[in-house]
Write a protein that holds these residues in place. Sequence first.
Motif: not given
Length: 216
Positions: A51-53, A83-91
Amino acid sequence: MQYIYLHGFASSPKSKKAHFFKRQFKNLQIPLEIPDLNCGNFTDLTLTCQIDVIASLLKRSSENKFVLIGSSLGGYISTLCANLKHQYPIFKKIHKLVLLAPAFSFYSRILSKDKNKLKEWKRQGFIQVEHYQWKKTLPLNYQLVKDAQKYEYLKLERKIPTLIFHGIKDDTVPYDLSVKYLELNPQAKLVLLNADHSLLNVLNFIWNDTKNFLEI
């Protein structure tokens, strides 16, 4: 729009499907990014690392919209990212998903395997895994299992356009997991095909549907 292909578990950007999609996009003169999701050495692979990549790749891009095309574990990673748009706003910039036999319920399917083998993996800390692309056996850290657990109950319900292909002969990831995904995502379209997990015999059909879905 930037298009990104995510390969599956114990695979690489050199896989047959990755090459196929790269060639099809090239024919349309559209770049296709295919990151290496082995996290450097495969042994320390985790879902979080993958995910970080993807997050780093999106942050480096000047584009504002992204399409993720994910195969098997890459398909599951694609849905996690969306679905991780809150943890990773870029998503939040993920615009569409194309999923090829997505490996939903990754953690629970690991637990359903040989119990003795799983206990031994946990005790030793590593298990030997055949890497399909590198054609050799490599150790895999048990950290993969522990890390995967935290994503098992993440609701994959972000309402973005999604096209799923799954083979009815898939004995690696049952196609009913994709059917279940539709319960939370009625906006998604599922195409069931007469194919196994690889989907190699139906790639031309998949490409034609994908091209129409992406409007390219």
